[in-house]
Write a protein that holds these residues in place. Structure first.
Motif, PDB file in Angstrom:
ATOM      1  N   TRP A 183       2.923   1.560   5.275  1.00 12.70           N
ATOM      2  CA  TRP A 183       1.917   1.127   4.297  1.00 12.70           C
ATOM      3  C   TRP A 183       0.717   0.631   5.089  1.00 12.70           C
ATOM      4  O   TRP A 183       0.447  -0.560   5.168  1.00 12.70           O
ATOM      5  CB  TRP A 183       2.507   0.066   3.371  1.00 12.70           C
ATOM      6  CG  TRP A 183       3.657   0.627   2.581  1.00 12.70           C
ATOM      7  CD1 TRP A 183       4.981   0.407   2.799  1.00 12.70           C
ATOM      8  CD2 TRP A 183       3.564   1.519   1.478  1.00 12.70           C
ATOM      9  NE1 TRP A 183       5.730   1.110   1.896  1.00 12.70           N
ATOM     10  CE2 TRP A 183       4.886   1.817   1.057  1.00 12.70           C
ATOM     11  CE3 TRP A 183       2.492   2.125   0.780  1.00 12.70           C
ATOM     12  CZ2 TRP A 183       5.158   2.668  -0.005  1.00 12.70           C
ATOM     13  CZ3 TRP A 183       2.786   2.964  -0.277  1.00 12.70           C
ATOM     14  CH2 TRP A 183       4.094   3.228  -0.656  1.00 12.70           C
ATOM     15  N   ILE A 184       0.005   1.587   5.678  1.00 12.35           N
ATOM     16  CA  ILE A 184      -1.048   1.273   6.647  1.00 12.35           C
ATOM     17  C   ILE A 184      -2.339   1.978   6.223  1.00 12.35           C
ATOM     18  O   ILE A 184      -2.333   3.186   6.033  1.00 12.35           O
ATOM     19  CB  ILE A 184      -0.648   1.787   8.055  1.00 12.35           C
ATOM     20  CG1 ILE A 184       0.701   1.178   8.476  1.00 12.35           C
ATOM     21  CG2 ILE A 184      -1.743   1.506   9.064  1.00 12.35           C
ATOM     22  CD1 ILE A 184       1.259   1.784   9.750  1.00 12.35           C
ATOM     23  N   PRO A 185      -3.435   1.249   6.055  1.00 11.40           N
ATOM     24  CA  PRO A 185      -4.726   1.926   5.827  1.00 11.40           C
ATOM     25  C   PRO A 185      -5.131   2.625   7.135  1.00 11.40           C
ATOM     26  O   PRO A 185      -5.304   1.966   8.159  1.00 11.40           O
ATOM     27  CB  PRO A 185      -5.696   0.788   5.496  1.00 11.40           C
ATOM     28  CG  PRO A 185      -4.838  -0.437   5.297  1.00 11.40           C
ATOM     29  CD  PRO A 185      -3.591  -0.218   6.087  1.00 11.40           C
ATOM     30  N   GLU A 186      -5.256   3.960   7.132  1.00 13.78           N
ATOM     31  CA  GLU A 186      -5.438   4.674   8.397  1.00 13.78           C
ATOM     32  C   GLU A 186      -6.690   4.223   9.140  1.00 13.78           C
ATOM     33  O   GLU A 186      -6.738   4.258  10.363  1.00 13.78           O
ATOM     34  CB  GLU A 186      -5.434   6.203   8.201  1.00 13.78           C
ATOM     35  CG  GLU A 186      -6.543   6.704   7.330  1.00 13.78           C
ATOM     36  CD  GLU A 186      -6.655   8.239   7.319  1.00 13.78           C
ATOM     37  OE1 GLU A 186      -5.919   8.917   8.049  1.00 13.78           O
ATOM     38  OE2 GLU A 186      -7.504   8.747   6.578  1.00 13.78           O
ATOM     39  N   SER A 187      -7.717   3.778   8.390  1.00  9.25           N
ATOM     40  CA  SER A 187      -8.961   3.379   9.058  1.00  9.25           C
ATOM     41  C   SER A 187      -8.768   2.152   9.947  1.00  9.25           C
ATOM     42  O   SER A 187      -9.536   1.918  10.867  1.00  9.25           O
ATOM     43  CB  SER A 187     -10.048   3.089   8.019  1.00  9.25           C
ATOM     44  OG  SER A 187      -9.607   2.037   7.176  1.00  9.25           O
ATOM     45  N   ARG A 212      -0.106   5.352  -3.351  1.00 12.85           N
ATOM     46  CA  ARG A 212       1.133   5.462  -4.125  1.00 12.85           C
ATOM     47  C   ARG A 212       1.533   4.067  -4.617  1.00 12.85           C
ATOM     48  O   ARG A 212       1.443   3.102  -3.846  1.00 12.85           O
ATOM     49  CB  ARG A 212       2.228   6.015  -3.208  1.00 12.85           C
ATOM     50  CG  ARG A 212       3.438   6.614  -3.923  1.00 12.85           C
ATOM     51  CD  ARG A 212       4.535   6.926  -2.903  1.00 12.85           C
ATOM     52  NE  ARG A 212       4.182   7.990  -1.961  1.00 12.85           N
ATOM     53  CZ  ARG A 212       4.807   8.204  -0.813  1.00 12.85           C
ATOM     54  NH1 ARG A 212       5.811   7.429  -0.426  1.00 12.85           N
ATOM     55  NH2 ARG A 212       4.438   9.171  -0.017  1.00 12.85           N
ATOM     56  N   ASP A 213       1.992   3.970  -5.846  1.00  9.31           N
ATOM     57  CA  ASP A 213       2.417   2.687  -6.408  1.00  9.31           C
ATOM     58  C   ASP A 213       1.346   1.610  -6.207  1.00  9.31           C
ATOM     59  O   ASP A 213       1.654   0.445  -5.912  1.00  9.31           O
ATOM     60  CB  ASP A 213       3.737   2.208  -5.756  1.00  9.31           C
ATOM     61  CG  ASP A 213       4.833   3.271  -5.796  1.00  9.31           C
ATOM     62  OD1 ASP A 213       4.802   4.087  -6.739  1.00  9.31           O
ATOM     63  OD2 ASP A 213       5.691   3.283  -4.903  1.00  9.31           O
ATOM     64  N   GLY A 214       0.089   2.019  -6.328  1.00 10.15           N
ATOM     65  CA  GLY A 214      -1.000   1.051  -6.196  1.00 10.15           C
ATOM     66  C   GLY A 214      -1.282   0.586  -4.774  1.00 10.15           C
ATOM     67  O   GLY A 214      -2.049  -0.362  -4.573  1.00 10.15           O
ATOM     68  N   ARG A 215      -0.679   1.237  -3.772  1.00  4.80           N
ATOM     69  CA  ARG A 215      -0.909   0.811  -2.387  1.00  4.80           C
ATOM     70  C   ARG A 215      -1.313   2.012  -1.525  1.00  4.80           C
ATOM     71  O   ARG A 215      -0.900   3.134  -1.799  1.00  4.80           O
ATOM     72  CB  ARG A 215       0.380   0.219  -1.781  1.00  4.80           C
ATOM     73  CG  ARG A 215       0.894  -0.994  -2.529  1.00  4.80           C
ATOM     74  CD  ARG A 215       2.355  -1.263  -2.173  1.00  4.80           C
ATOM     75  NE  ARG A 215       2.521  -1.754  -0.806  1.00  4.80           N
ATOM     76  CZ  ARG A 215       3.691  -1.827  -0.166  1.00  4.80           C
ATOM     77  NH1 ARG A 215       4.802  -1.405  -0.768  1.00  4.80           N
ATOM     78  NH2 ARG A 215       3.782  -2.300   1.060  1.00  4.80           N
ATOM     79  N   VAL A 216      -2.085   1.734  -0.475  1.00  3.81           N
ATOM     80  CA  VAL A 216      -2.419   2.812   0.450  1.00  3.81           C
ATOM     81  C   VAL A 216      -1.405   2.843   1.580  1.00  3.81           C
ATOM     82  O   VAL A 216      -0.864   1.815   2.003  1.00  3.81           O
ATOM     83  CB  VAL A 216      -3.847   2.679   1.057  1.00  3.81           C
ATOM     84  CG1 VAL A 216      -4.894   2.785  -0.026  1.00  3.81           C
ATOM     85  CG2 VAL A 216      -3.985   1.405   1.858  1.00  3.81           C
ATOM     86  N   GLY A 217      -1.138   4.039   2.073  1.00  2.00           N
ATOM     87  CA  GLY A 217      -0.238   4.231   3.202  1.00  2.00           C
ATOM     88  C   GLY A 217      -0.622   5.489   3.940  1.00  2.00           C
ATOM     89  O   GLY A 217      -1.586   6.174   3.562  1.00  2.00           O
ATOM     90  N   GLY A 251      10.522   9.271  10.262  1.00  2.47           N
ATOM     91  CA  GLY A 251      10.730  10.255   9.212  1.00  2.47           C
ATOM     92  C   GLY A 251       9.666  10.193   8.124  1.00  2.47           C
ATOM     93  O   GLY A 251       9.578  11.077   7.284  1.00  2.47           O
ATOM     94  N   GLY A 252       8.883   9.114   8.125  1.00  4.85           N
ATOM     95  CA  GLY A 252       7.803   8.993   7.148  1.00  4.85           C
ATOM     96  C   GLY A 252       8.236   8.330   5.868  1.00  4.85           C
ATOM     97  O   GLY A 252       9.421   8.122   5.633  1.00  4.85           O
ATOM     98  N   ILE A 253       7.265   7.963   5.033  1.00  2.55           N
ATOM     99  CA  ILE A 253       7.578   7.359   3.736  1.00  2.55           C
ATOM    100  C   ILE A 253       6.884   8.150   2.639  1.00  2.55           C
ATOM    101  O   ILE A 253       6.049   8.990   2.897  1.00  2.55           O
ATOM    102  CB  ILE A 253       7.170   5.882   3.650  1.00  2.55           C
ATOM    103  CG1 ILE A 253       5.681   5.693   3.988  1.00  2.55           C
ATOM    104  CG2 ILE A 253       8.043   5.048   4.572  1.00  2.55           C
ATOM    105  CD1 ILE A 253       5.215   4.266   3.843  1.00  2.55           C
TER     106      ILE A 253
END
Lengths: 253, 253
Positions: A183-187, A212-217, A251-253
């Motif tokens: 759950w990481i903002p890539e910037s 997703r689900d109101g959060r950035v990842g 494996g990713g989320i």
């Protein structure tokens, strides 16, 4: 480390007066070179040529015979000086035709953007017998015909086309990948991604953000033909992200 | 605006595996292209080739016949894979010799830097009949032989060699210049210099800092083959500097 049975090679032709005048600083040589490295294909030669059909034809004919693959960047846009398709068709001795799927893509893309005019329709022209390279950045697709790949000149559009081709080419070794998600903002982690990728010559890191689900990842996909380098790069990325306060899930989320 | 009687052309060969692997991002294409533009010479073609003698020889022979001038960057350093001099000598059919003046320059330069060893002496090797291109950044000079110019691969060293060649080549039109000087630390106005240069395709702005009477200052030399563009660029630079609180004196200080 896998020893490739055959060294696969590629040539690149960068097409455009703006590069030769110094007005535009080319970014595609480095971008294509790095991408090929990760595919297990060796970039053997680059030529930069002007928007002059005879010069493009000469370069295409010289390099398509010499190497397994030939890439071009530039000259596939909507204006009169975008002549790459015509030059490649001339080099191959085939006519230029409108690709129906490309036309449909452009019609959809420009439906809400002022409609398909004559200039925009130019971007549906391909050398006969060509397939399309998807372009998720803008409407106009890239073009593949046999071992030739015609891509955009604008670097971020070229990047999208290369992304669509990742793992699609027969190369020296199979492309392996590992994914880390968080759950990481890539910037906020662009620097970590860049530094980690730079530390591993044979690895490339793709960043695929989501909401997703109101959060950035984001999922970070590390690719390499070398299993050891891949594992080391993935471990280093996980370590660096965790150290900065961004835990990840293998494996990713 | 002066109409050139003849269009002078140049080719450029960028030599180095590190560019083709994507590890190093080339900056010399843009740098040489911009510099040639200002000299009134048109960059007509670029080739990027690996550190393989036969490939360099082929490129040198193809481009030195095709264009008025041929530049190379890369492969003139002290290590075993620096083979540009050997390849160019082979292409020209002349032997490689030690240039006495280059040797003397290197001896002086390395006197306080550990002395001249075998690797460093390699940088005094030239194709027979060559002259030197001064290099104010490091000891090793560039090499000129007829219409061939062999330059360093490291961009800021290449820049110094281009600077030494400024106005020295017969081109399409004479190079004109205007100078603005001020008691200005150049690092505070780098953005203004870059923006102003970018706004004028045919102009180049050189910054020549100095320390005098206990104060720092700089002379900015604007060069162009086009008198109108030169005047407009100089006026814009003076205006932008003044607006930012940096008055300048025409003619330099």
């Amino acid at each position: 480390m896998t020893a490739p049975a055959k060294i696969w090679t590629a040539g690149l032709i960068v097409i455009g007066d703006e590069i030769l005048s110094g007005r535009t600083h080319d970014k595609n040589i480095a971008q294509v070179a790095s991408w090929l490295q990760v595919q297990g294909i060796r970039l053997a030669e680059v030529r930069v040529v002007p928007d002059v059909e005879a010069r493009i034809v000469d370069a295409v004919n010289a390099l398509r015979e010499a190497y397994d693959y030939l890439f071009t960047t530039g000259g596939i846009g909507p204006t009169h000086d975008d002549i790459t398709v015509d030059a490649v068709a001339a080099a191959l001795g085939v006519p230029v035709v409108i690709h129906p799927e490309a036309r449909a893509i452009l019609e959809r893309y420009y439906e809400t953007r002022g409609g398909l005019n004559e200039g925009r329709l130019r971007m549906a022209r391909v050398p006969e017998g060509a397939e399309l390279i998807p372009n998720r950045m803008s409407g106009a697709p890239g073009i593949r015909r046999g071992n030739l790949f015609l891509m955009a000149g604008v670097p971020h559009i070229t990047a999208g086309m290369l992304d669509a081709l990742t793992g699609q080419l027969e190369g020296g070794a199979p492309l392996l990948s590992e994914t880390l998600g968080g759950w990481i903002p890539e910037s906020e982690v662009a620097d970590i991604l860049r530094r980690t990728e730079a530390a591993f010559d044979t690895c490339q890191i793709g960043s695929y953000p989501f909401f997703r689900d109101g959060r950035v990842g984001a999922n970070f996909v590390i690719r390499s033909v070398d299993a050891d380098d891949l594992a080391a790069c993935a471990a280093e990325l996980a370590r660096a992200l965790a150290e900065a306060g961004y835990p990840t899930t293998p494996g990713g989320i």
